[in-house]
Write a protein that holds these residues in place. Structure first.
Motif, PDB file in Angstrom:
ATOM      1  N   ARG A 185       0.821  -1.216   0.000  1.00  0.00           N
ATOM      2  CA  ARG A 185       0.000   0.000   0.000  1.00  0.00           C
ATOM      3  C   ARG A 185       0.854   1.266   0.000  1.00  0.00           C
ATOM      4  N   TYR A 186       1.997   1.211   0.657  1.00  0.00           N
ATOM      5  CA  TYR A 186       2.826   2.403   0.800  1.00  0.00           C
ATOM      6  C   TYR A 186       3.998   2.458  -0.183  1.00  0.00           C
ATOM      7  N   LEU A 187       4.562   1.301  -0.524  1.00  0.00           N
ATOM      8  CA  LEU A 187       5.756   1.287  -1.365  1.00  0.00           C
ATOM      9  C   LEU A 187       5.557   0.594  -2.714  1.00  0.00           C
ATOM     10  N   TYR A 188       4.348   0.208  -3.023  1.00  0.00           N
ATOM     11  CA  TYR A 188       3.993  -0.435  -4.295  1.00  0.00           C
ATOM     12  C   TYR A 188       4.812  -1.706  -4.519  1.00  0.00           C
ATOM     13  N   GLY A 189       5.496  -1.829  -5.654  1.00  0.00           N
ATOM     14  CA  GLY A 189       6.223  -3.052  -5.979  1.00  0.00           C
ATOM     15  C   GLY A 189       7.359  -3.345  -5.012  1.00  0.00           C
ATOM     16  N   LEU A 190       8.095  -2.314  -4.629  1.00  0.00           N
ATOM     17  CA  LEU A 190       9.170  -2.502  -3.665  1.00  0.00           C
ATOM     18  C   LEU A 190       8.599  -2.949  -2.322  1.00  0.00           C
ATOM     19  N   GLY A 191       7.443  -2.432  -1.966  1.00  0.00           N
ATOM     20  CA  GLY A 191       6.795  -2.843  -0.725  1.00  0.00           C
ATOM     21  C   GLY A 191       6.372  -4.299  -0.753  1.00  0.00           C
ATOM     22  N   THR A 192       5.951  -4.770  -1.911  1.00  0.00           N
ATOM     23  CA  THR A 192       5.584  -6.182  -2.032  1.00  0.00           C
ATOM     24  C   THR A 192       6.788  -7.066  -1.773  1.00  0.00           C
ATOM     25  N   LEU A 193       7.901  -6.752  -2.430  1.00  0.00           N
ATOM     26  CA  LEU A 193       9.105  -7.560  -2.258  1.00  0.00           C
ATOM     27  C   LEU A 193       9.654  -7.443  -0.838  1.00  0.00           C
ATOM     28  N   ALA A 194       9.723  -6.233  -0.304  1.00  0.00           N
ATOM     29  CA  ALA A 194      10.223  -6.042   1.054  1.00  0.00           C
ATOM     30  C   ALA A 194       9.286  -6.697   2.068  1.00  0.00           C
ATOM     31  N   GLY A 195       7.995  -6.620   1.830  1.00  0.00           N
ATOM     32  CA  GLY A 195       7.030  -7.243   2.735  1.00  0.00           C
ATOM     33  C   GLY A 195       7.134  -8.751   2.745  1.00  0.00           C
ATOM     34  N   ILE A 196       7.374  -9.338   1.576  1.00  0.00           N
ATOM     35  CA  ILE A 196       7.558 -10.787   1.513  1.00  0.00           C
ATOM     36  C   ILE A 196       8.747 -11.198   2.374  1.00  0.00           C
ATOM     37  N   PHE A 197       9.837 -10.471   2.241  1.00  0.00           N
ATOM     38  CA  PHE A 197      11.030 -10.830   3.003  1.00  0.00           C
ATOM     39  C   PHE A 197      10.871 -10.516   4.491  1.00  0.00           C
ATOM     40  N   LEU A 198      10.493  -9.288   4.813  1.00  0.00           N
ATOM     41  CA  LEU A 198      10.425  -8.884   6.219  1.00  0.00           C
ATOM     42  C   LEU A 198       9.355  -9.646   6.993  1.00  0.00           C
ATOM     43  N   GLY A 199       8.198  -9.859   6.372  1.00  0.00           N
ATOM     44  CA  GLY A 199       7.148 -10.615   7.046  1.00  0.00           C
ATOM     45  C   GLY A 199       7.553 -12.055   7.293  1.00  0.00           C
ATOM     46  N   GLY A 200       8.178 -12.675   6.303  1.00  0.00           N
ATOM     47  CA  GLY A 200       8.658 -14.046   6.480  1.00  0.00           C
ATOM     48  C   GLY A 200       9.745 -14.137   7.533  1.00  0.00           C
ATOM     49  N   PHE A 201      10.632 -13.147   7.538  1.00  0.00           N
ATOM     50  CA  PHE A 201      11.704 -13.125   8.538  1.00  0.00           C
ATOM     51  C   PHE A 201      11.133 -12.965   9.944  1.00  0.00           C
ATOM     52  N   LEU A 202      10.192 -12.045  10.115  1.00  0.00           N
ATOM     53  CA  LEU A 202       9.599 -11.859  11.448  1.00  0.00           C
ATOM     54  C   LEU A 202       8.855 -13.103  11.899  1.00  0.00           C
ATOM     55  N   GLY A 203       8.189 -13.772  10.964  1.00  0.00           N
ATOM     56  CA  GLY A 203       7.475 -15.003  11.317  1.00  0.00           C
ATOM     57  C   GLY A 203       8.420 -16.084  11.814  1.00  0.00           C
ATOM     58  N   ILE A 204       9.507 -16.305  11.089  1.00  0.00           N
ATOM     59  CA  ILE A 204      10.443 -17.361  11.501  1.00  0.00           C
ATOM     60  C   ILE A 204      11.194 -16.961  12.770  1.00  0.00           C
ATOM     61  N   LEU A 205      11.473 -15.665  12.933  1.00  0.00           N
ATOM     62  CA  LEU A 205      12.145 -15.206  14.150  1.00  0.00           C
ATOM     63  C   LEU A 205      11.254 -15.401  15.378  1.00  0.00           C
ATOM     64  N   LEU A 206       9.977 -15.072  15.267  1.00  0.00           N
ATOM     65  CA  LEU A 206       9.056 -15.277  16.382  1.00  0.00           C
ATOM     66  C   LEU A 206       8.924 -16.754  16.735  1.00  0.00           C
ATOM     67  N   MET A 207       8.866 -17.601  15.715  1.00  0.00           N
ATOM     68  CA  MET A 207       8.778 -19.038  15.987  1.00  0.00           C
ATOM     69  C   MET A 207      10.054 -19.543  16.657  1.00  0.00           C
ATOM     70  N   GLU A 208      11.202 -19.032  16.234  1.00  0.00           N
ATOM     71  CA  GLU A 208      12.461 -19.435  16.856  1.00  0.00           C
ATOM     72  C   GLU A 208      12.520 -18.984  18.321  1.00  0.00           C
ATOM     73  N   LEU A 209      12.089 -17.766  18.583  1.00  0.00           N
ATOM     74  CA  LEU A 209      12.102 -17.274  19.967  1.00  0.00           C
ATOM     75  C   LEU A 209      11.138 -18.065  20.847  1.00  0.00           C
ATOM     76  N   MET A 210       9.980 -18.417  20.306  1.00  0.00           N
ATOM     77  CA  MET A 210       9.033 -19.231  21.076  1.00  0.00           C
ATOM     78  C   MET A 210       9.597 -20.636  21.311  1.00  0.00           C
ATOM     79  N   HIS A 211      10.268 -21.180  20.322  1.00  0.00           N
ATOM     80  CA  HIS A 211      10.888 -22.496  20.472  1.00  0.00           C
ATOM     81  C   HIS A 211      11.980 -22.457  21.538  1.00  0.00           C
TER      82      HIS A 211
END
Length: 170
Positions: A102-128
């Motif tokens: 919504r804010y960064l258009y195409g770059l936001g899509t690519l950055a969101g894919i990476f950052l969202g996936g990274f935060l998801g795996i980081l949260l799972m690692e911290l919970m583990h």
């Protein structure tokens, strides 16, 4: 646009996104991005992507993979991978792409894919790590080193994608 060309473009973008996402798990995603751009350049006859750009992308890919090797040798841990972790990472990627597009258009899509996936795996690692005995947990420095390495490598992969796409679309 002919169907074969559409299929080629779709495959090109799919491999770019898989290369970006592979960096989250410590896989050589930057090398995959470089190979994808090299194949695209050779198929199109090096019209839009020149040899100078390919050398630059190769240098960035080698830098990113070398950095990861150095961090791993220095003691940075790898994130544990489970089915639940992958599912949370994929959901984080979708959420990140939806939020940042919504804010960064195409770059936001690519950055969101990476950052969202990274935060998801980081949260799972911290919970583990919280479920383990204190003596079995990884050190905070080890997790922080892996996080810094993954973010740096992802930033380099994102810059490789931006350079390639700018060269194609300009």
């Amino acid at each position: 646009m002919p169907p074969l060309e559409t299929a080629g473009w779709s495959l090109f973008f799919a491999v770019l996104i898989v290369g970006l996402y592979a960096n989250i798990y410590g896989l050589p995603g930057t090398v995959l991005i470089f190979i994808d751009v090299l194949v695209y350049a050779s198929v199109t006859g090096f019209c839009t992507i020149g040899k100078a750009l390919l050398v630059s992308l190769l240098a960035i890919a080698l830098l990113a993979e070398g950095l990861e090797l150095i961090l791993y040798a220095a003691g940075a841990s790898r994130f544990s991978v489970s089915k639940k972790g992958i599912a949370v990472s994929v959901l984080g990627s979708v959420a990140g792409a939806l939020l940042l597009t919504r804010y960064l258009y195409g770059l936001g899509t690519l950055a969101g894919i990476f950052l969202g996936g990274f935060l998801g795996i980081l949260l799972m690692e911290l919970m583990h790590q919280m479920q383990l005995r204190p003596s079995m947990r990884r050190t905070k420095g080890s997790i922080l080193g892996r996080s810094a390495g993954t973010l740096t490598k992802g930033g380099l992969a994102l810059s490789m994608m931006v350079l390639a796409l700018m060269s194609i679309y300009s």
